[in-house]
Every structure is written in structure tokens, then in C-alpha cells.
Scaffold this motif. Structure first.
Motif, PDB file in Angstrom:
ATOM      1  N   PRO A  64      33.336  37.378  20.831  1.00 37.01           N
ATOM      2  CA  PRO A  64      32.202  38.097  20.228  1.00 37.01           C
ATOM      3  C   PRO A  64      32.632  39.421  19.605  1.00 37.01           C
ATOM      4  CG  PRO A  64      32.113  38.187  22.627  1.00 37.01           C
ATOM      5  CD  PRO A  64      33.182  37.212  22.286  1.00 37.01           C
ATOM      6  N   GLU A  65      32.154  39.659  18.382  1.00 33.93           N
ATOM      7  CA  GLU A  65      32.514  40.893  17.680  1.00 33.93           C
ATOM      8  C   GLU A  65      31.882  42.127  18.314  1.00 33.93           C
ATOM      9  OE1 GLU A  65      31.745  40.639  13.546  1.00 33.93           O
ATOM     10  OE2 GLU A  65      33.114  38.953  13.189  1.00 33.93           O
ATOM     11  N   ASP A  66      30.718  41.938  18.945  1.00 33.54           N
ATOM     12  CA  ASP A  66      30.018  43.088  19.510  1.00 33.54           C
ATOM     13  C   ASP A  66      30.460  43.403  20.937  1.00 33.54           C
ATOM     14  OD1 ASP A  66      28.996  40.814  20.624  1.00 33.54           O
ATOM     15  OD2 ASP A  66      26.894  41.403  20.483  1.00 33.54           O
ATOM     16  N   THR A 106      40.150  35.493  17.435  1.00 34.31           N
ATOM     17  CA  THR A 106      40.035  34.038  17.523  1.00 34.31           C
ATOM     18  C   THR A 106      41.226  33.450  18.255  1.00 34.31           C
ATOM     19  OG1 THR A 106      38.935  34.052  15.362  1.00 34.31           O
ATOM     20  CG2 THR A 106      39.654  31.926  16.202  1.00 34.31           C
ATOM     21  N   LEU A 107      40.949  32.438  19.064  1.00 37.04           N
ATOM     22  CA  LEU A 107      41.994  31.643  19.716  1.00 37.04           C
ATOM     23  C   LEU A 107      41.846  30.212  19.227  1.00 37.04           C
ATOM     24  CD1 LEU A 107      41.609  32.982  23.373  1.00 37.04           C
ATOM     25  CD2 LEU A 107      43.433  33.574  21.767  1.00 37.04           C
ATOM     26  N   THR A 108      42.944  29.633  18.711  1.00 39.54           N
ATOM     27  CA  THR A 108      42.887  28.277  18.173  1.00 39.54           C
ATOM     28  C   THR A 108      43.964  27.411  18.821  1.00 39.54           C
ATOM     29  OG1 THR A 108      42.093  29.128  16.041  1.00 39.54           O
ATOM     30  CG2 THR A 108      42.918  26.864  16.091  1.00 39.54           C
ATOM     31  N   TRP A 109      43.517  26.419  19.597  1.00 40.17           N
ATOM     32  CA  TRP A 109      44.446  25.475  20.215  1.00 40.17           C
ATOM     33  C   TRP A 109      44.519  24.215  19.364  1.00 40.17           C
ATOM     34  CZ3 TRP A 109      41.184  28.496  23.178  1.00 40.17           C
ATOM     35  CH2 TRP A 109      41.773  29.255  24.213  1.00 40.17           C
ATOM     36  N   THR A 110      45.736  23.691  19.189  1.00 39.79           N
ATOM     37  CA  THR A 110      45.929  22.484  18.387  1.00 39.79           C
ATOM     38  C   THR A 110      46.846  21.520  19.135  1.00 39.79           C
ATOM     39  OG1 THR A 110      45.745  23.805  16.349  1.00 39.79           O
ATOM     40  CG2 THR A 110      46.671  21.578  16.151  1.00 39.79           C
ATOM     41  N   ALA A 111      46.436  20.259  19.203  1.00 34.48           N
ATOM     42  CA  ALA A 111      47.250  19.247  19.861  1.00 34.48           C
ATOM     43  C   ALA A 111      48.495  18.967  19.029  1.00 34.48           C
ATOM     44  CB  ALA A 111      46.443  17.967  20.059  1.00 34.48           C
ATOM     45  N   PHE A 141      30.745  32.909  23.126  1.00 39.15           N
ATOM     46  CA  PHE A 141      31.957  32.465  22.432  1.00 39.15           C
ATOM     47  C   PHE A 141      31.613  31.303  21.509  1.00 39.15           C
ATOM     48  CE2 PHE A 141      33.144  34.204  26.548  1.00 39.15           C
ATOM     49  CZ  PHE A 141      34.176  35.073  26.242  1.00 39.15           C
ATOM     50  N   LYS A 142      31.402  31.579  20.237  1.00 38.12           N
ATOM     51  CA  LYS A 142      31.114  30.509  19.286  1.00 38.12           C
ATOM     52  C   LYS A 142      32.384  29.680  19.090  1.00 38.12           C
ATOM     53  CE  LYS A 142      27.342  32.954  17.024  1.00 38.12           C
ATOM     54  NZ  LYS A 142      26.742  33.412  15.748  1.00 38.12           N
ATOM     55  N   THR A 143      32.228  28.354  19.199  1.00 36.36           N
ATOM     56  CA  THR A 143      33.390  27.464  19.290  1.00 36.36           C
ATOM     57  C   THR A 143      33.257  26.281  18.342  1.00 36.36           C
ATOM     58  OG1 THR A 143      33.666  28.086  21.618  1.00 36.36           O
ATOM     59  CG2 THR A 143      34.742  26.067  20.878  1.00 36.36           C
ATOM     60  N   LEU A 144      34.382  25.897  17.739  1.00 38.25           N
ATOM     61  CA  LEU A 144      34.441  24.725  16.874  1.00 38.25           C
ATOM     62  C   LEU A 144      35.367  23.696  17.512  1.00 38.25           C
ATOM     63  CD1 LEU A 144      34.786  26.391  13.338  1.00 38.25           C
ATOM     64  CD2 LEU A 144      32.712  25.867  14.627  1.00 38.25           C
ATOM     65  N   GLN A 145      34.889  22.464  17.635  1.00 40.69           N
ATOM     66  CA  GLN A 145      35.659  21.370  18.226  1.00 40.69           C
ATOM     67  C   GLN A 145      35.934  20.335  17.143  1.00 40.69           C
ATOM     68  OE1 GLN A 145      33.595  19.386  21.402  1.00 40.69           O
ATOM     69  NE2 GLN A 145      35.336  18.100  21.977  1.00 40.69           N
ATOM     70  N   THR A 146      37.221  20.082  16.868  1.00 38.11           N
ATOM     71  CA  THR A 146      37.613  19.163  15.800  1.00 38.11           C
ATOM     72  C   THR A 146      38.162  17.871  16.387  1.00 38.11           C
ATOM     73  OG1 THR A 146      38.145  21.014  14.331  1.00 38.11           O
ATOM     74  CG2 THR A 146      39.057  18.865  13.757  1.00 38.11           C
ATOM     75  N   TYR A 147      37.718  16.745  15.820  1.00 33.29           N
ATOM     76  CA  TYR A 147      38.155  15.426  16.263  1.00 33.29           C
ATOM     77  C   TYR A 147      39.204  14.840  15.314  1.00 33.29           C
ATOM     78  CZ  TYR A 147      34.438  15.244  19.762  1.00 33.29           C
ATOM     79  OH  TYR A 147      33.631  15.491  20.853  1.00 33.29           O
ATOM     80  N   SER A 148      39.903  13.818  15.796  1.00 33.64           N
ATOM     81  CA  SER A 148      40.975  13.201  15.014  1.00 33.64           C
ATOM     82  C   SER A 148      40.459  12.486  13.777  1.00 33.64           C
ATOM     83  CB  SER A 148      41.757  12.211  15.893  1.00 33.64           C
ATOM     84  OG  SER A 148      40.882  11.232  16.457  1.00 33.64           O
ATOM     85  N   GLU A 167      20.730  22.284  20.988  1.00 33.56           N
ATOM     86  CA  GLU A 167      21.499  21.072  20.727  1.00 33.56           C
ATOM     87  C   GLU A 167      22.998  21.345  20.746  1.00 33.56           C
ATOM     88  OE1 GLU A 167      20.297  19.185  17.146  1.00 33.56           O
ATOM     89  OE2 GLU A 167      18.244  18.787  17.824  1.00 33.56           O
ATOM     90  N   SER A 168      23.397  22.509  20.262  1.00 31.35           N
ATOM     91  CA  SER A 168      24.821  22.844  20.197  1.00 31.35           C
ATOM     92  C   SER A 168      25.043  24.258  20.725  1.00 31.35           C
ATOM     93  CB  SER A 168      25.327  22.733  18.755  1.00 31.35           C
ATOM     94  OG  SER A 168      25.118  21.430  18.249  1.00 31.35           O
ATOM     95  N   PRO A 169      24.824  24.472  22.031  1.00 26.76           N
ATOM     96  CA  PRO A 169      24.941  25.825  22.598  1.00 26.76           C
ATOM     97  C   PRO A 169      26.385  26.309  22.640  1.00 26.76           C
ATOM     98  CG  PRO A 169      24.660  24.227  24.341  1.00 26.76           C
ATOM     99  CD  PRO A 169      24.492  23.470  23.058  1.00 26.76           C
ATOM    100  N   ALA A 170      26.552  27.589  22.386  1.00 22.15           N
ATOM    101  CA  ALA A 170      27.870  28.202  22.501  1.00 22.15           C
ATOM    102  C   ALA A 170      28.165  28.505  23.968  1.00 22.15           C
ATOM    103  CB  ALA A 170      27.916  29.496  21.682  1.00 22.15           C
ATOM    104  N   PRO A 171      29.430  28.472  24.367  1.00 19.45           N
ATOM    105  CA  PRO A 171      29.773  28.861  25.741  1.00 19.45           C
ATOM    106  C   PRO A 171      29.374  30.302  25.988  1.00 19.45           C
ATOM    107  CG  PRO A 171      31.625  27.762  24.664  1.00 19.45           C
ATOM    108  CD  PRO A 171      30.615  28.041  23.606  1.00 19.45           C
ATOM    109  N   VAL A 172      28.803  30.584  27.185  1.00 19.66           N
ATOM    110  CA  VAL A 172      28.321  31.923  27.516  1.00 19.66           C
ATOM    111  C   VAL A 172      28.902  32.363  28.854  1.00 19.66           C
ATOM    112  CG1 VAL A 172      26.294  33.345  28.022  1.00 19.66           C
ATOM    113  CG2 VAL A 172      26.175  31.587  26.237  1.00 19.66           C
ATOM    114  N   LEU A 173      29.447  33.577  28.875  1.00 15.54           N
ATOM    115  CA  LEU A 173      29.945  34.193  30.103  1.00 15.54           C
ATOM    116  C   LEU A 173      28.990  35.322  30.477  1.00 15.54           C
ATOM    117  CD1 LEU A 173      32.197  34.484  32.262  1.00 15.54           C
ATOM    118  CD2 LEU A 173      33.309  36.113  30.708  1.00 15.54           C
ATOM    119  N   LYS A 174      28.274  35.158  31.601  1.00 13.00           N
ATOM    120  CA  LYS A 174      27.352  36.182  32.079  1.00 13.00           C
ATOM    121  C   LYS A 174      28.136  37.286  32.782  1.00 13.00           C
ATOM    122  CE  LYS A 174      23.403  34.071  31.037  1.00 13.00           C
ATOM    123  NZ  LYS A 174      22.360  34.661  30.148  1.00 13.00           N
TER     124      LYS A 174
END
Length: 236
Positions: A64-66, A106-111, A141-148, A167-174
Motif C-alpha cells: 500500500p502506498e499510504d 511491488t514484489l513479483t514472484w515468477t515460476a 495488498f492489491k495482488t495480481l495472479q497470472t495463470y499459464s 468477488e475479488s478481495p485484496a489480501p488484508v493485514l489488520k
């Protein structure tokens, strides 16, 4: 007519049970989902694979930017590489007395191969250590999940307070204030006091048991003495 109504009621009941039994679609989450403000925490982004015939090959997590975090480090995940993108802060944050003007964005993991991708029916966790955590109520944490197969699922919807299911909630850390977390945990003094009270109660019961045993012993001794002093029957 009555039979038709009964069948209708049974059908409605069965459909209701099925609706309850079918779980909601899994989504990307952060685990654990709570932490303490100002602390360093180890969390993991848990990524389930929802496709029937494609694997998850990339995960892009936006911090998050804020709510900037000075220190962010990743734990190696076998078969995956991670790219870290940083950003400059308009206003530096102070950490341990020193200003920090650049943080992870940003953190980007790639197989690295098809074998390392998250297969259908499986999930993968991507651990991260971060801190000091900002003094805010939550981190989204807004997240993008990419499929093959090229499909991209955008887990970017921010939480709302009206109870609406996203429908597409972002992960949230309280995040909870440090003072509140300390109040929720019993202090050492309270633990010692509780132990002392337990010991005192045990001592009281032991004293009562000893007193009862003493009284019983005196009663038995009196009975025995009375028997010994009982006059012998006259001789025939």
C-alpha cells in the motif's frame, strides 16, 4: 396438492443445504491476517489455484502506498524467482532515528518452470518479513495472479464496512496498536499473583485437610481408650 407442497418444501430445504455446503471461491490471502503496529512480522501470501487446467505462474503483490514499510525481505521459494521494485517517498519516514526515503513498492514472484507452477487443486505460500509496521488500522495488498493460459485474476477490491461480499478481495493485514496488544496479554505480575493465589488456596485446603485428619485421629484414639477401660465381665 398436499404432496406437491411437501415436495416443494423438501426441494427448497435441500437447495438451501447445498447453498450452505458449497464454499465460497478461494482467494489470495495473507497469513496470519493480524499483526501489531510498530513490530516486525513474518507473513505469507497464500495463493490457491482456482483453474481446472492451468497453473499459477506469477504473483504480483503491491504494497500500500499510504502505509510504507522501511524493511521488506522475502524468503526463497523453491522453483520461483522474486523481483523487487522500489519507489521514492515524497516525505521520508523515520525508522530508529534515521530517515528512509525509498521503500519496496511491488514484489513479483515468477515460476521458473511449468513444474514449479501452482497446479490445479494446490496452493503455494510466499513468505515475507516486514517492519516496522505502520500505525494504521490495516494494510491492503492489491495482488495480481497470472495463470499459464494467460488469464489474470485481479485481487484488488478493498474491504467495505457494509457487509458486502467482494468477488475479488485484496489480501488484508489488520494492525492493532501496541498498547492494545499488551493489554490483551496477561502481564508477568498478574501471572505471578495468580500463581500466589493458587498456592495460597492450596495451602488453605492442605491445612483444613490436616485439621480434619487430626480430629479423626483423636476420635479414634478416644474410642480405643474407651474400649480398653471397659470393665471385664464377672467370673462364672
Amino acid at each position: 396438492m398436499k404432496m406437491t407442497r411437501r415436495l416443494g418444501v423438501v426441494a427448497a430445504t435441500v437447495l438451501g443445504l447445498l447453498a450452505v455446503a458449497v464454499p465460497a471461491a478461494a482467494h489470495v490471502t495473507v497469513s496470519p491476517n493480524t499483526a501489531v503496529q510498530g513490530s516486525y512480522a513474518r507473513v505469507a501470501f497464500r495463493v490457491p489455484n482456482e483453474s481446472d487446467d492451468a497453473g499459477t505462474t506469477k504473483l504480483e503483490v503491491h504494497l500500500p502506498e499510504d502505509a510504507p514499510v522501511a524493511s521488506v525481505s522475502t524468503q526463497p521459494v523453491p522453483g520461483w524467482t522474486v523481483a523487487v521494485t522500489k519507489r521514492k517517498l515524497a516525505t521520508p519516514i523515520e525508522v530508529h532515528g534515521s530517515p528512509v526515503s525509498e521503500v519496496v513498492a511491488t514484489l513479483t514472484w515468477t515460476a521458473t518452470s511449468a513444474d514449479a507452477a501452482v497446479k490445479p487443486g494446490q496452493f503455494q505460500e510466499f513468505p515475507v518479513s516486514m517492519g516496522p509496521l505502520p500505525k494504521v488500522d490495516q494494510m491492503v495488498f492489491k495482488t495480481l495472479q497470472t495463470y499459464s493460459d494467460g488469464a489474470v485474476v485481479r485481487w484488488i477490491e478493498e474491504p467495505v464496512n457494509d457487509g458486502t461480499e467482494l468477488e475479488s478481495p485484496a489480501p488484508v493485514l489488520k494492525l492493532t496498536p501496541a498498547a492494545a496488544a499488551a493489554e490483551a496479554t496477561p502481564s508477568a505480575g498478574a501471572t505471578v499473583a495468580l500463581g500466589d493465589q493458587t498456592k495460597a488456596a492450596g495451602g488453605n485446603w492442605a491445612g483444613i485437610a490436616g485439621l480434619v485428619a487430626g480430629v479423626l485421629a483423636l476420635i479414634l484414639a478416644g474410642v480405643a481408650l474407651a474400649r480398653t477401660r471397659r470393665p471385664s465381665p464377672p467370673a462364672a
